[in-house]
Design a protein around this motif. Sequence first.
Motif, PDB file in Angstrom:
ATOM      1  N   ASP A 181      43.407 -47.600   8.355  1.00 54.28           N
ATOM      2  CA  ASP A 181      43.479 -47.158   9.751  1.00 54.28           C
ATOM      3  C   ASP A 181      43.134 -45.682   9.919  1.00 54.28           C
ATOM      4  N   LYS A 182      42.332 -45.155   8.993  1.00 57.71           N
ATOM      5  CA  LYS A 182      41.986 -43.735   9.026  1.00 57.71           C
ATOM      6  C   LYS A 182      40.504 -43.543   9.368  1.00 57.71           C
ATOM      7  N   PRO A 183      40.178 -42.468  10.074  1.00 58.02           N
ATOM      8  CA  PRO A 183      38.761 -42.194  10.371  1.00 58.02           C
ATOM      9  C   PRO A 183      37.945 -42.083   9.091  1.00 58.02           C
ATOM     10  N   GLY A 184      36.786 -42.723   9.085  1.00 58.66           N
ATOM     11  CA  GLY A 184      35.885 -42.650   7.945  1.00 58.66           C
ATOM     12  C   GLY A 184      36.121 -43.680   6.866  1.00 58.66           C
ATOM     13  N   ALA A 198      38.856 -59.300  16.725  1.00 59.18           N
ATOM     14  CA  ALA A 198      39.974 -58.388  16.952  1.00 59.18           C
ATOM     15  C   ALA A 198      40.042 -57.341  15.848  1.00 59.18           C
ATOM     16  N   ALA A 199      39.807 -57.759  14.609  1.00 58.99           N
ATOM     17  CA  ALA A 199      39.820 -56.820  13.484  1.00 58.99           C
ATOM     18  C   ALA A 199      38.764 -55.733  13.658  1.00 58.99           C
ATOM     19  N   VAL A 200      37.572 -56.134  14.098  1.00 55.62           N
ATOM     20  CA  VAL A 200      36.503 -55.149  14.322  1.00 55.62           C
ATOM     21  C   VAL A 200      36.920 -54.151  15.392  1.00 55.62           C
ATOM     22  N   LYS A 201      37.485 -54.633  16.482  1.00 54.83           N
ATOM     23  CA  LYS A 201      37.865 -53.742  17.581  1.00 54.83           C
ATOM     24  C   LYS A 201      38.936 -52.745  17.158  1.00 54.83           C
ATOM     25  N   PHE A 202      39.948 -53.219  16.442  1.00 55.30           N
ATOM     26  CA  PHE A 202      41.003 -52.301  16.008  1.00 55.30           C
ATOM     27  C   PHE A 202      40.494 -51.318  14.958  1.00 55.30           C
ATOM     28  N   ALA A 203      39.704 -51.805  13.988  1.00 56.82           N
ATOM     29  CA  ALA A 203      39.181 -50.909  12.957  1.00 56.82           C
ATOM     30  C   ALA A 203      38.310 -49.813  13.570  1.00 56.82           C
ATOM     31  N   LYS A 204      37.477 -50.180  14.526  1.00 55.04           N
ATOM     32  CA  LYS A 204      36.640 -49.175  15.195  1.00 55.04           C
ATOM     33  C   LYS A 204      37.504 -48.171  15.967  1.00 55.04           C
ATOM     34  N   ALA A 205      38.560 -48.654  16.606  1.00 56.00           N
ATOM     35  CA  ALA A 205      39.445 -47.755  17.343  1.00 56.00           C
ATOM     36  C   ALA A 205      40.158 -46.781  16.410  1.00 56.00           C
ATOM     37  N   PHE A 206      40.399 -47.202  15.171  1.00 55.49           N
ATOM     38  CA  PHE A 206      41.000 -46.306  14.181  1.00 55.49           C
ATOM     39  C   PHE A 206      39.995 -45.295  13.636  1.00 55.49           C
ATOM     40  N   GLY A 207      38.718 -45.497  13.906  1.00 52.09           N
ATOM     41  CA  GLY A 207      37.685 -44.591  13.417  1.00 52.09           C
ATOM     42  C   GLY A 207      37.026 -45.032  12.134  1.00 52.09           C
ATOM     43  N   ALA A 208      37.245 -46.276  11.732  1.00 50.54           N
ATOM     44  CA  ALA A 208      36.667 -46.780  10.489  1.00 50.54           C
ATOM     45  C   ALA A 208      35.181 -47.088  10.651  1.00 50.54           C
TER      46      ALA A 208
END
Length: 360
Positions: A181-184, A198-208
């Motif tokens: 859940d960290k950027p990068g 849903a996984a894609v949306k949350f991961a992108k929101a975390f900055g991954a």
Amino acid sequence: MAKSPESEHPIKAYGYAARDTSGFLSPLTFSRRATGDKDVRFKVLYCGICHSDLHFIKNEWGVTTYPITPGHEIVGIVTEVGSKVEKFKVGDKVGVGCIVGSCNSCESCAKDLESYCPKQILTYGYIDHDGTRTYGGYSDHMVADEHFVLRWPENLPLDSGAPLLCAGITTYSPLRHFGLDKPGVKVGVVGLGGLGHAAVKFAKAFGAEVTVFSTTPAKKQEALEGLKADHFIVSKDQKQMQSAASTLDGIIDTVSASHSIAPLLNALKPDGKLVLVGAPEKPFDLAAFSLITGRKMVAGSATGGLKETQEMLDFAAKHGITADIELIPIDYVNTAMGRMLKSDVKYRFVIDVANSLKAP
């Protein structure tokens, strides 16, 4: 002699239920308990359709007792609260997810991890504290202990937010727990269905930085343009899979169909984590050296506890995350189940319960 579903409790209820392994859903009149001191009763407005519902109604996991009324992505409006309820009042928007009870005394419960309580009570098809069976959200109303009821954020849509109560928390929780859940951070998502999107949306929101793996080349545009994933790999293409070798910090595998995980382990960096949230019927074939040589990990993750689920809903509201849904009337539910089995939905069916379920 066991009481009928209609006579177990004093409050009449109705919904849709399966009565045998065909999984065919049809109207059922049953009953719910009177509102207890700590109970919240609410009118069901929307309920998402999860792949677990299909497993349960067909008894594919061997634990189903019929009749069974599924549904654990439930949102609605409070109509009554018990005298000791502190968090909710009549008129509040609320949600109930996969769990409606736990022991409240084990180590998992003490750590707000009710989803790992050995005595957890699932929202449908399980035995409640009073010895009666639980019925899910394909129904007109629900009643649950306030501890297992979630406050609905004001700016989160009810219909497209409903699937977050299972698909959302099932992917949010492992991303958080396993440090993805960290950027990068470079995250892979296997499968682009209800859980996967849903996984894609949350991961992108975390900055991954997100890579989607799918067996369907046609989903590339959806993944990259629709969901804003960074990379797309056709998992049946060996050359594409080889190009991903040792590139990812972690992978969330959402696929419930049988598949090989060896190529996915190859895509992990040393110390990488493959987290299973889908539940295939057949065991995986796992070679020890595929883990040993890179100090890699295969793990599993269920839904989160109530505290984390509330955190997830608030995060989703803040970042504008909802499920992509197809809203259906309840009498379409059997067709929807058939379509879901063929992955013919983008990406979650949601039943418009309040506007389509009529009293018998």
